[in-house]
Design a protein around this motif. Structure first.
Motif, PDB file in Angstrom:
ATOM      1  N   SER A   1      -6.884   3.806  -3.872  1.00 17.53           N
ATOM      2  CA  SER A   1      -5.870   4.291  -4.027  1.00 17.53           C
ATOM      3  C   SER A   1      -4.872   3.072  -4.951  1.00 17.53           C
ATOM      4  O   SER A   1      -4.739   3.697  -6.137  1.00 17.53           O
ATOM      5  CB  SER A   1      -4.649   4.786  -3.385  1.00 17.53           C
ATOM      6  N   CYS A   2      -5.077   1.874  -4.501  1.00 18.99           N
ATOM      7  CA  CYS A   2      -4.754   0.942  -4.916  1.00 18.99           C
ATOM      8  C   CYS A   2      -5.158   0.152  -6.461  1.00 18.99           C
ATOM      9  O   CYS A   2      -4.193  -0.583  -6.817  1.00 18.99           O
ATOM     10  CB  CYS A   2      -3.921   0.094  -3.435  1.00 18.99           C
TER      11      CYS A   2
ATOM     12  N   PRO B   1      -0.150  -8.927   1.509  1.00 20.42           N
ATOM     13  CA  PRO B   1       0.252  -7.961   2.242  1.00 20.42           C
ATOM     14  C   PRO B   1      -1.481  -7.122   2.140  1.00 20.42           C
ATOM     15  O   PRO B   1      -1.571  -7.016   1.334  1.00 20.42           O
ATOM     16  CB  PRO B   1       1.234  -7.794   1.461  1.00 20.42           C
ATOM     17  N   MET B   2      -1.144  -6.337   3.734  1.00 18.99           N
ATOM     18  CA  MET B   2      -2.795  -5.659   3.488  1.00 18.99           C
ATOM     19  C   MET B   2      -2.331  -4.567   2.572  1.00 18.99           C
ATOM     20  O   MET B   2      -1.400  -3.789   2.641  1.00 18.99           O
ATOM     21  CB  MET B   2      -3.246  -5.175   5.382  1.00 18.99           C
ATOM     22  N   VAL B   3      -3.737  -4.101   1.690  1.00 17.10           N
ATOM     23  CA  VAL B   3      -3.370  -2.586   1.218  1.00 17.10           C
ATOM     24  C   VAL B   3      -3.747  -1.583   1.883  1.00 17.10           C
ATOM     25  O   VAL B   3      -3.794  -0.188   1.224  1.00 17.10           O
ATOM     26  CB  VAL B   3      -4.802  -2.540  -0.207  1.00 17.10           C
ATOM     27  N   ALA B   4      -4.144  -1.253   3.224  1.00 17.93           N
ATOM     28  CA  ALA B   4      -4.922  -0.404   4.031  1.00 17.93           C
ATOM     29  C   ALA B   4      -4.294  -0.879   5.757  1.00 17.93           C
ATOM     30  O   ALA B   4      -4.475  -1.747   5.674  1.00 17.93           O
ATOM     31  CB  ALA B   4      -5.553   0.054   3.657  1.00 17.93           C
TER      32      ALA B   4
ATOM     33  N   VAL C   1       0.017   7.783  -0.085  1.00 21.55           N
ATOM     34  CA  VAL C   1      -0.734   6.740   1.494  1.00 21.55           C
ATOM     35  C   VAL C   1      -0.315   8.262   2.572  1.00 21.55           C
ATOM     36  O   VAL C   1      -0.517   7.864   3.687  1.00 21.55           O
ATOM     37  CB  VAL C   1       0.315   5.792   1.721  1.00 21.55           C
ATOM     38  N   PHE C   2       0.042   9.280   2.426  1.00 22.12           N
ATOM     39  CA  PHE C   2       0.262  10.250   2.949  1.00 22.12           C
ATOM     40  C   PHE C   2      -0.705  10.942   2.768  1.00 22.12           C
ATOM     41  O   PHE C   2      -0.397  11.645   1.685  1.00 22.12           O
ATOM     42  CB  PHE C   2       2.285  10.936   2.796  1.00 22.12           C
ATOM     43  N   GLY C   3      -0.545  12.340   3.973  1.00 21.24           N
ATOM     44  CA  GLY C   3      -1.567  13.301   4.147  1.00 21.24           C
ATOM     45  C   GLY C   3      -3.387  12.624   3.950  1.00 21.24           C
ATOM     46  O   GLY C   3      -3.417  11.828   4.468  1.00 21.24           O
ATOM     47  N   PRO C   4      -3.904  13.914   3.503  1.00 16.46           N
ATOM     48  CA  PRO C   4      -5.723  13.470   3.668  1.00 16.46           C
ATOM     49  C   PRO C   4      -6.066  12.669   3.368  1.00 16.46           C
ATOM     50  O   PRO C   4      -7.125  12.210   3.781  1.00 16.46           O
ATOM     51  CB  PRO C   4      -6.035  15.074   2.849  1.00 16.46           C
ATOM     52  N   GLY C   5      -5.603  11.752   1.890  1.00 15.40           N
ATOM     53  CA  GLY C   5      -6.184  10.864   1.232  1.00 15.40           C
ATOM     54  C   GLY C   5      -5.255   9.313   1.541  1.00 15.40           C
ATOM     55  O   GLY C   5      -5.776   8.461   1.188  1.00 15.40           O
TER      56      GLY C   5
END
Length: 274
Positions: free
Chosen positions: A76-77, A29-32, A265-269
């Motif tokens: 972030s991961c 699974p892809m991290v992004a 994963v939500f928002g600016p970052g």
């Protein structure tokens, strides 16, 4: 998983991580979001959503592009993949030639060491986004069987994503409960994944792991489930919930950094605009 920016301008290159296509393993699974660069159009185009995977045939198709590009939110991961690698090393530990005769850690010592690694992954609340537990479980257990993931994704991406989140959540919580056998954790993930895809699972009281598997399936109704909270089992009377409450009391009082922002994963970052 949905992501907001399907195309990016050339100027975005400074904020993208470069990944040689030859280094990408099938079924992971892809991290992004994953992009390729179209030189003729001078833009980056998204070709794979987060948590989706490339089959071997898809990788061969994209190989002429040479490079994939991922947004820097993939960083972030890192705490989750690092913790998973550390736990995997602990669970696979065997004495070296220089340590022959050394005793493996006692079960309670191993369980404590694992809890110290997974506890800080929670955000204050405690809360955690299931996306990150999916990345964690993949790093810990490796890719799932080709037939299972291809069958699920052939039905629909929603079926696949929901099964992935549920099975990963079960593994993440099993570690909190002291289940520290890697083969067992991989089998648990496969069982919950297949039960989620088929829709066949028991809601009758059973073993502790049956209770955990049922909880994982019911707690994540869809791939759009945004956050899992430690209070989700606060009212349950099953044995597994009683043990989880005790473990989470310790996680909350000793292991969570209350000043650190929760990975999201939500928002600016992240990769989903809100």
């Amino acid at each position: 998983m949905e992501f907001s920016k399907k195309k990016l301008p050339t100027e975005a290159s400074n904020d993208l991580r470069v990944c040689p296509i030859d280094t990408v393993r099938p079924l992971i699974p892809m991290v992004a979001p994953v992009y390729v660069y179209l030189r003729r159009n001078a833009k980056f185009v998204g070709v794979k959503a987060p948590l989706d995977f490339f089959s071997a045939q898809e990788l061969a198709k994209f190989r002429p592009y040479e490079m994939f590009y991922l947004p820097k939110c993939m960083d972030s991961c890192a705490p989750f993949t690092k913790a998973a690698r550390s736990i995997r090393a602990l669970l696979n530990w065997k004495p070296s030639d220089a340590q022959l005769g050394a005793l493996p850690p006692a079960p309670f010592e191993l369980s404590d060491a694992v809890l110290r690694l997974v506890g800080p992954l929670w955000g204050s609340g405690p809360a955690i986004e299931p996306f990150f537990t999916a990345i964690f479980a993949t790093e810990l257990c490796g890719p799932m069987s080709t037939d299972s993931v291809m069958n699920a994704r052939d039905q629909s991406f929603d079926v696949y994503e929901r099964a992935l989140l549920r099975s990963s959540w079960a593994v993440f919580l099993a570690l909190h409960l002291g289940y520290c056998d890697l083969s067992f954790l991989c089998d648990l993930r496969a069982k919950v994944f297949d039960s989620s895809v088929s829709g066949k699972y028991s809601q009758q009281p059973g073993s502790e792991m049956d209770e955990l598997a049922t909880h994982a399936i019911l707690a994540i109704p869809s791939g759009k489930t945004r956050v899992m909270k430690g209070e989700s089992w606060s009212s349950g009377s099953e044995r597994v919930f009683e043990k989880l409450r005790a473990r989470m009391d310790r996680v909350q009082s000793e292991l969570i950094d209350r000043n650190a922002p929760m990975a999201s994963v939500f928002g600016p970052g992240g990769f989903v605009d809100v």
